[in-house]
Scaffold this active site. Structure first.
Site, mmCIF file in Angstrom:
data_model
loop_
_atom_site.group_PDB
_atom_site.id
_atom_site.type_symbol
_atom_site.label_atom_id
_atom_site.label_comp_id
_atom_site.label_asym_id
_atom_site.label_seq_id
_atom_site.Cartn_x
_atom_site.Cartn_y
_atom_site.Cartn_z
ATOM 1 N N TYR A 271 -5.883 49.270 30.292
ATOM 2 C CA TYR A 271 -4.482 48.998 30.623
ATOM 3 C C TYR A 271 -3.587 50.123 30.087
ATOM 4 O O TYR A 271 -3.820 50.617 28.994
ATOM 5 C CB TYR A 271 -4.015 47.691 29.956
ATOM 6 N N TYR B 168 1.339 38.715 20.942
ATOM 7 C CA TYR B 168 0.091 39.052 21.665
ATOM 8 C C TYR B 168 -0.248 40.531 21.491
ATOM 9 O O TYR B 168 -1.408 40.908 21.324
ATOM 10 C CB TYR B 168 0.203 38.691 23.151
ATOM 11 N N GLU C 57 -3.612 30.308 33.757
ATOM 12 C CA GLU C 57 -4.770 31.170 33.519
ATOM 13 C C GLU C 57 -6.019 30.294 33.594
ATOM 14 O O GLU C 57 -5.987 29.130 33.218
ATOM 15 C CB GLU C 57 -4.647 31.836 32.151
ATOM 16 N N ARG D 194 -7.001 43.678 16.802
ATOM 17 C CA ARG D 194 -8.362 43.561 17.343
ATOM 18 C C ARG D 194 -8.923 44.943 17.648
ATOM 19 O O ARG D 194 -10.066 45.251 17.313
ATOM 20 C CB ARG D 194 -8.327 42.685 18.602
ATOM 21 N N ARG E 108 -14.086 41.500 31.610
ATOM 22 C CA ARG E 108 -13.653 40.444 32.541
ATOM 23 C C ARG E 108 -14.666 39.312 32.602
ATOM 24 O O ARG E 108 -14.327 38.157 32.870
ATOM 25 C CB ARG E 108 -13.463 41.029 33.941
HETATM 26 C C1 3EB Z 1 -5.235 39.666 31.409
HETATM 27 O O1 3EB Z 1 -6.060 39.726 32.286
HETATM 28 C C2 3EB Z 1 -4.766 38.283 31.086
HETATM 29 O O2 3EB Z 1 -6.582 39.651 25.218
HETATM 30 O O3 3EB Z 1 -8.471 38.602 24.945
HETATM 31 C C3 3EB Z 1 -7.070 37.120 29.460
HETATM 32 C C4 3EB Z 1 -8.242 36.974 28.730
HETATM 33 C C5 3EB Z 1 -6.021 37.837 28.927
HETATM 34 C C6 3EB Z 1 -8.370 37.537 27.465
HETATM 35 C C7 3EB Z 1 -7.460 38.866 25.605
HETATM 36 C C8 3EB Z 1 -6.149 38.384 27.652
HETATM 37 C C9 3EB Z 1 -7.311 38.250 26.935
HETATM 38 O O4 3EB Z 1 -4.774 40.667 30.822
HETATM 39 C C10 3EB Z 1 -4.723 37.980 29.653
#
Ligand code: 3EB
Length: 345
Positions: free
Chosen positions: A212, A153, A333, A160, A225
């Protein structure tokens, strides 16, 4: 062995601009004949694409509940279907839908494969005149496996990010996204792009993913989001994969049902933020149109479904898929879509 999908009518989200529905897989032949179809996504043990049906993608993500469904995206007016480089595409006057499945074996690692895919995506969007990525789905196997010292991941996030970094104002026009570990081979990506941007929505309970701290991946995950988008008179809210994360930390590691509650609280917070951009006629998660639940283990289905039915009621159409969450410690999720059903006149 033949399956008998329930004879319920298709559930539609959205009216004229762009519609999404879940239909029995048995109606696929009829679906494929429809010239207004932008995408037909179904779920199976293996990932598949067919050059003869460029708007179709089968994800290696087994459906966990009994109804075998195909997710169908349609618009009004003519849609052109075809291949453009590695992409199967469907294009109307204001929507571009595209999909591809990349064989990773030609690349040094998933970082390189992902950077390649995202560079190809940027080139496609530019070439076809749909510069705004609105919603994107990413699926690849072994998402939590370490490869050359990096979790896959994280390698995906790195590739990306490297590809998107040159885009001006990148962090203000990020798509809503899903990234899940599937069972199929290859990196499967499909997405929706537009001529005009949507509005990026963030969740005040969570640190934006693109901010992050580095410990989650050497380059941050580049997604929003949620994205709020107008299609003609319709408004769509595309909610990204949402996990039990508060701030930037995973919560309720050993308790999938508590994770579910935290996710619902996150969805509510996101819906509240979207309503601050513009009132969209959605009060809470129970008003969502379509909900996709990813579970790391099939055994979680019964308890998660029971709890979710209590919380969401009969409003949303919910499907359950077997898939690995990108954080190893999390089991559930949820992504969602809300579409207004406005009628003109
Ligand atoms: C998170 O909130 C959970 O890397 O495209 C959710 C939706 C998550 C998309 C992405 C990762 C992605 O970090 C993981």
């Amino acid at each position: 062995m033949s399956r008998h999908p329930k004879a319920t009518p298709p559930i539609h989200a959205g009216s004229h601009g762009l519609r999404v529905s879940y239909e029995p897989v048995s109606s696929l032949d009829a679906v494929l004949g429809g010239s207004e179809v932008l995408a037909a996504v179904d779920f199976a043990a293996q990932t598949r694409t067919d050059p003869e049906a460029p708007y179709r993608i089968t994800l290696g993500l087994p459906a966990l509940d009994d109804a075998e469904t195909v997710e169908v995206w349609r618009t009004v007016g003519p849609v052109a279907h075809g291949m453009d480089g590695p992409f199967g595409i469907a294009e109307s006057s204001d929507v571009l839908f595209a999909r591809l499945v990349l064989d990773e074996s030609g690349f040094a690692d998933l970082d390189a494969a992902t950077a390649h895919v995202y560079r190809e995506i940027c080139a496609l969007l530019k070439r076809r005149g749909f510069p705004h990525l609105v919603r994107i789905w990413n699926y690849f196997p072994q998402i939590n496996r370490l490869e050359r010292g990096l979790e896959r991941y994280q390698a995906f996030c790195l590739g990306r990010h490297r590809a998107l970094e040159p885009t001006p104002e990148m962090e203000r026009d990020l798509p809503a996204a899903t990234a899940i570990g599937g069972r199929g081979r290859g990196l499967a990506v499909y997405f929706l792009a537009a001529r005009a941007p949507g509005v990026q929505v963030e969740n005040p309970r969570q640190v934006s993913a693109f901010r992050y701290p580095e410990r989650y991946s050497p380059r941050s995950p580049t997604f929003s989001r949620a994205t709020l988008k107008h299609w003609g008179e319709d408004r769509h809210l595309y909610i990204s994969g949402t996990a039990s994360i508060v701030g930037h930390e995973s919560r309720h590691l050993d308790d999938p049902l508590a994770q579910l509650d935290e996710i619902i609280t996150n969805l509510q917070a996101l819906i509240d933020s979207a309503n601050q951009v513009e009132p969209i006629g959605l009060d809470g998660p129970a008003g969502l149109s379509l909900v996709k639940v990813y579970l790391r283990e099939a055994e979680l289905l019964a308890s998660v479904r029971r709890r979710l039915q209590q919380m969401l009621g009969e409003g949303p159409r919910v499907i359950y898929l077997l898939g690995d969450i990108c954080r190893q410690e999390l089991s559930v999720e949820i992504e969602a879509l809300y579409a207004t059903a406005t009628r003109s006149g």
